[in-house]
Design a protein around this motif. Structure first.
Motif, PDB file in Angstrom:
ATOM      1  N   ASN A   1       0.798  -1.222   0.000  1.00  0.00           N
ATOM      2  CA  ASN A   1       0.000   0.000   0.000  1.00  0.00           C
ATOM      3  C   ASN A   1       0.835   1.280   0.000  1.00  0.00           C
ATOM      4  OD1 ASN A   1      -3.065  -0.829   0.509  1.00  0.00           O
ATOM      5  ND2 ASN A   1      -1.773  -2.211   1.705  1.00  0.00           N
ATOM      6  N   LYS A   2       2.099   1.165   0.382  1.00  0.00           N
ATOM      7  CA  LYS A   2       3.018   2.303   0.374  1.00  0.00           C
ATOM      8  C   LYS A   2       2.397   3.565   1.006  1.00  0.00           C
ATOM      9  CE  LYS A   2       5.780   0.888  -3.581  1.00  0.00           C
ATOM     10  NZ  LYS A   2       5.279  -0.487  -3.571  1.00  0.00           N
ATOM     11  N   PRO A   3       2.288   3.579   2.318  1.00  0.00           N
ATOM     12  CA  PRO A   3       1.726   4.749   3.008  1.00  0.00           C
ATOM     13  C   PRO A   3       2.605   5.984   2.788  1.00  0.00           C
ATOM     14  CG  PRO A   3       2.724   3.239   4.572  1.00  0.00           C
ATOM     15  CD  PRO A   3       2.704   2.527   3.265  1.00  0.00           C
ATOM     16  N   THR A   4       2.030   7.136   3.130  1.00  0.00           N
ATOM     17  CA  THR A   4       2.719   8.407   2.852  1.00  0.00           C
ATOM     18  C   THR A   4       4.037   8.539   3.604  1.00  0.00           C
ATOM     19  OG1 THR A   4       1.397   9.425   4.620  1.00  0.00           O
ATOM     20  CG2 THR A   4       0.562   9.619   2.367  1.00  0.00           C
ATOM     21  N   PHE A   5       4.097   8.000   4.836  1.00  0.00           N
ATOM     22  CA  PHE A   5       5.359   8.142   5.589  1.00  0.00           C
ATOM     23  C   PHE A   5       6.484   7.327   4.959  1.00  0.00           C
ATOM     24  CE2 PHE A   5       3.280   4.588   7.753  1.00  0.00           C
ATOM     25  CZ  PHE A   5       4.308   3.673   7.878  1.00  0.00           C
ATOM     26  N   TYR A   6       6.144   6.349   4.106  1.00  0.00           N
ATOM     27  CA  TYR A   6       7.184   5.623   3.372  1.00  0.00           C
ATOM     28  C   TYR A   6       7.890   6.567   2.397  1.00  0.00           C
ATOM     29  CZ  TYR A   6       6.994   0.647   4.547  1.00  0.00           C
ATOM     30  OH  TYR A   6       7.142  -0.554   5.164  1.00  0.00           O
ATOM     31  N   VAL A   7       7.067   7.470   1.777  1.00  0.00           N
ATOM     32  CA  VAL A   7       7.620   8.422   0.817  1.00  0.00           C
ATOM     33  C   VAL A   7       8.375   9.539   1.543  1.00  0.00           C
ATOM     34  CG1 VAL A   7       7.077  10.028  -1.061  1.00  0.00           C
ATOM     35  CG2 VAL A   7       5.750   7.902  -0.794  1.00  0.00           C
ATOM     36  N   GLU A   8       7.819   9.989   2.666  1.00  0.00           N
ATOM     37  CA  GLU A   8       8.435  11.084   3.413  1.00  0.00           C
ATOM     38  C   GLU A   8       9.712  10.656   4.131  1.00  0.00           C
ATOM     39  OE1 GLU A   8       5.412  12.450   5.997  1.00  0.00           O
ATOM     40  OE2 GLU A   8       4.123  13.252   4.402  1.00  0.00           O
ATOM     41  N   TYR A   9       9.730   9.387   4.554  1.00  0.00           N
ATOM     42  CA  TYR A   9      10.893   8.902   5.317  1.00  0.00           C
ATOM     43  C   TYR A   9      11.440   7.634   4.633  1.00  0.00           C
ATOM     44  CZ  TYR A   9       8.835  11.930   8.875  1.00  0.00           C
ATOM     45  OH  TYR A   9       8.307  13.000   9.554  1.00  0.00           O
ATOM     46  N   PRO A  10      12.290   7.795   3.640  1.00  0.00           N
ATOM     47  CA  PRO A  10      12.843   6.634   2.906  1.00  0.00           C
ATOM     48  C   PRO A  10      13.616   5.675   3.814  1.00  0.00           C
ATOM     49  CG  PRO A  10      13.279   8.691   1.747  1.00  0.00           C
ATOM     50  CD  PRO A  10      12.750   9.070   3.096  1.00  0.00           C
ATOM     51  N   SER A  11      14.209   6.201   4.880  1.00  0.00           N
ATOM     52  CA  SER A  11      14.975   5.327   5.779  1.00  0.00           C
ATOM     53  C   SER A  11      14.072   4.293   6.455  1.00  0.00           C
ATOM     54  CB  SER A  11      15.699   6.164   6.833  1.00  0.00           C
ATOM     55  OG  SER A  11      14.773   6.941   7.581  1.00  0.00           O
ATOM     56  N   ILE A  12      12.833   4.712   6.801  1.00  0.00           N
ATOM     57  CA  ILE A  12      11.883   3.767   7.411  1.00  0.00           C
ATOM     58  C   ILE A  12      11.524   2.680   6.406  1.00  0.00           C
ATOM     59  CG2 ILE A  12       9.552   3.516   8.341  1.00  0.00           C
ATOM     60  CD1 ILE A  12       9.775   6.285   9.508  1.00  0.00           C
ATOM     61  N   ARG A  13      11.296   3.078   5.149  1.00  0.00           N
ATOM     62  CA  ARG A  13      10.988   2.088   4.109  1.00  0.00           C
ATOM     63  C   ARG A  13      12.139   1.116   3.914  1.00  0.00           C
ATOM     64  NH1 ARG A  13      12.230   2.616  -1.138  1.00  0.00           N
ATOM     65  NH2 ARG A  13      12.579   4.873  -0.847  1.00  0.00           N
ATOM     66  N   LYS A  14      13.348   1.633   4.016  1.00  0.00           N
ATOM     67  CA  LYS A  14      14.525   0.778   3.841  1.00  0.00           C
ATOM     68  C   LYS A  14      14.656  -0.230   4.979  1.00  0.00           C
ATOM     69  CE  LYS A  14      19.230   1.358   2.156  1.00  0.00           C
ATOM     70  NZ  LYS A  14      20.302   2.343   1.905  1.00  0.00           N
ATOM     71  N   VAL A  15      14.431   0.247   6.209  1.00  0.00           N
ATOM     72  CA  VAL A  15      14.502  -0.647   7.374  1.00  0.00           C
ATOM     73  C   VAL A  15      13.393  -1.688   7.316  1.00  0.00           C
ATOM     74  CG1 VAL A  15      14.275  -0.769   9.877  1.00  0.00           C
ATOM     75  CG2 VAL A  15      15.636   1.054   8.844  1.00  0.00           C
ATOM     76  N   ALA A  16      12.188  -1.259   6.897  1.00  0.00           N
ATOM     77  CA  ALA A  16      11.073  -2.205   6.780  1.00  0.00           C
ATOM     78  C   ALA A  16      11.365  -3.269   5.723  1.00  0.00           C
ATOM     79  CB  ALA A  16       9.788  -1.449   6.427  1.00  0.00           C
ATOM     80  N   GLY A  17      11.997  -2.846   4.615  1.00  0.00           N
ATOM     81  CA  GLY A  17      12.382  -3.822   3.582  1.00  0.00           C
ATOM     82  C   GLY A  17      13.401  -4.816   4.088  1.00  0.00           C
ATOM     83  N   ALA A  18      14.363  -4.329   4.887  1.00  0.00           N
ATOM     84  CA  ALA A  18      15.357  -5.234   5.472  1.00  0.00           C
ATOM     85  C   ALA A  18      14.691  -6.214   6.440  1.00  0.00           C
ATOM     86  CB  ALA A  18      16.431  -4.421   6.193  1.00  0.00           C
ATOM     87  N   ALA A  19      13.702  -5.721   7.199  1.00  0.00           N
ATOM     88  CA  ALA A  19      12.982  -6.601   8.118  1.00  0.00           C
ATOM     89  C   ALA A  19      12.236  -7.692   7.360  1.00  0.00           C
ATOM     90  CB  ALA A  19      12.010  -5.773   8.969  1.00  0.00           C
TER      91      ALA A  19
END
Length: 293
Positions: A32-50
């Motif tokens: 679903n790619k929420p908005t905070f994924y776009v605003e905070y790429p580092s969170i998206r990166k950590v979530a992908g690693a998880a």
């Protein structure tokens, strides 16, 4: 008192459930790619690693449970049993989880697949050379775990060490001796040693060596009759005609004998009582002989 651990299927299912919930939540965010994924790429990166960790780890955990369930069902064991095969599966699962964790960490770094393979090869070669003794212990440990010669709870004798197997790790084997002490032996030593597994036998042998002066003229037959009277009260624990005495060595002034008692089953308390009774009787016999002299 040291005791080896049993499996806890309920706890294992709970861990699988937690992994599943976390992975599904991360997958939902990824789709679903929420908005905070776009605003905070580092969170998206950590979530992908998880996801890199929890996805394969969840799959391996489910596969592990299925294999253990089929194995227990085939062997008709209790659901909470923990034997060598299950222990080996657990160790392999731990190794794979570690690999997945390293992969998740590497995914946080901006490296290409070629660089990753090259780096892993270099690290693996360095680890193999630097920690070759640990690698050898790990390989020997896995071989022991998947072998049917030694099992958790077996009473073994290896060199000067004797006791019950409490646990087998990737590095060492843990024994509990007669004094309830924990004896830790490297797997490489276990793998290369001569081991007497008394639990795989139908009977348990109790051996006591002692010496007598040649002046006394005592024969093995006399000593057998003497010691049979000593252990007469332990008929429930000793096999019929289960005590024998044989000559081990003849020296200039003394003869070395070995008294061997065949027990019906392994019982540490009764074995200790029988050993003490025989030792006490031999000490009293030696003291009486000195008085007669």
């Amino acid at each position: 008192m040291i005791e080896y651990r049993e499996r806890k299927p309920g706890k294992e299912l709970l861990i699988i459930g937690i992994k599943a919930v976390v992975y599904l939540f991360l997958a939902y965010l990824y789709i679903n790619k929420p908005t905070f994924y776009v605003e905070y790429p580092s969170i998206r990166k950590v979530a992908g690693a998880a996801m890199v960790f929890f996805g394969p780890s969840l799959l391996i955990s489910i596969l592990r449970m299925v294999i253990i369930y089929l194995y227990i069902r085939k062997q008709k064991f209790k659901s909470n049993i923990k034997d060598n095969f299950i222990l080996g599966i657990d160790r392999i699962t731990s190794i794979l989880d570690t690999v997945f964790l390293v992969m998740a960490f590497v995914s946080l770094l901006d490296v290409t697949l070629q660089e990753l393979v090259f780096s892993v090869s270099i690290v693996a070669a360095a680890v193999a050379l630097t920690f070759k003794d640990y690698v050898t212990n790990m390989i020997n440990g896995l071989i022991i775990m998947f072998s049917d010669r030694l099992s958790l709870g077996d009473h073994i004798k290896m060199g000067e060490h004797e006791g019950k197997i409490l646990d087998i790790t990737l590095i060492n084997m843990i024994l509990q001796n007669e004094d309830s002490d924990m004896v830790i032996i490297p797997n490489s030593v276990v793998f290369s040693s001569v081991i007497i597994n008394q639990s795989k036998q139908n009977i348990k042998k109790l051996s006591i060596e002692f010496d007598m002066s040649l002046k006394n003229g005592y024969t093995p037959e006399f000593l057998e009759n003497y010691l049979n009277k000593v252990i007469a009260g332990y008929s429930a624990n000793v096999m019929d005609n289960g005590l024998t005495v044989k000559t081990i060595q003849l020296n200039k002034d003394a003869a070395v004998f070995k008294a061997m008692v065949l027990l019906r089953h392994y019982n540490k308390v009764k074995e200790r009582e029988i050993r003490r009774a025989i030792n006490t009787a031999l000490i009293r016999l030696s003291a009486k002989l000195k008085e007669d002299e």
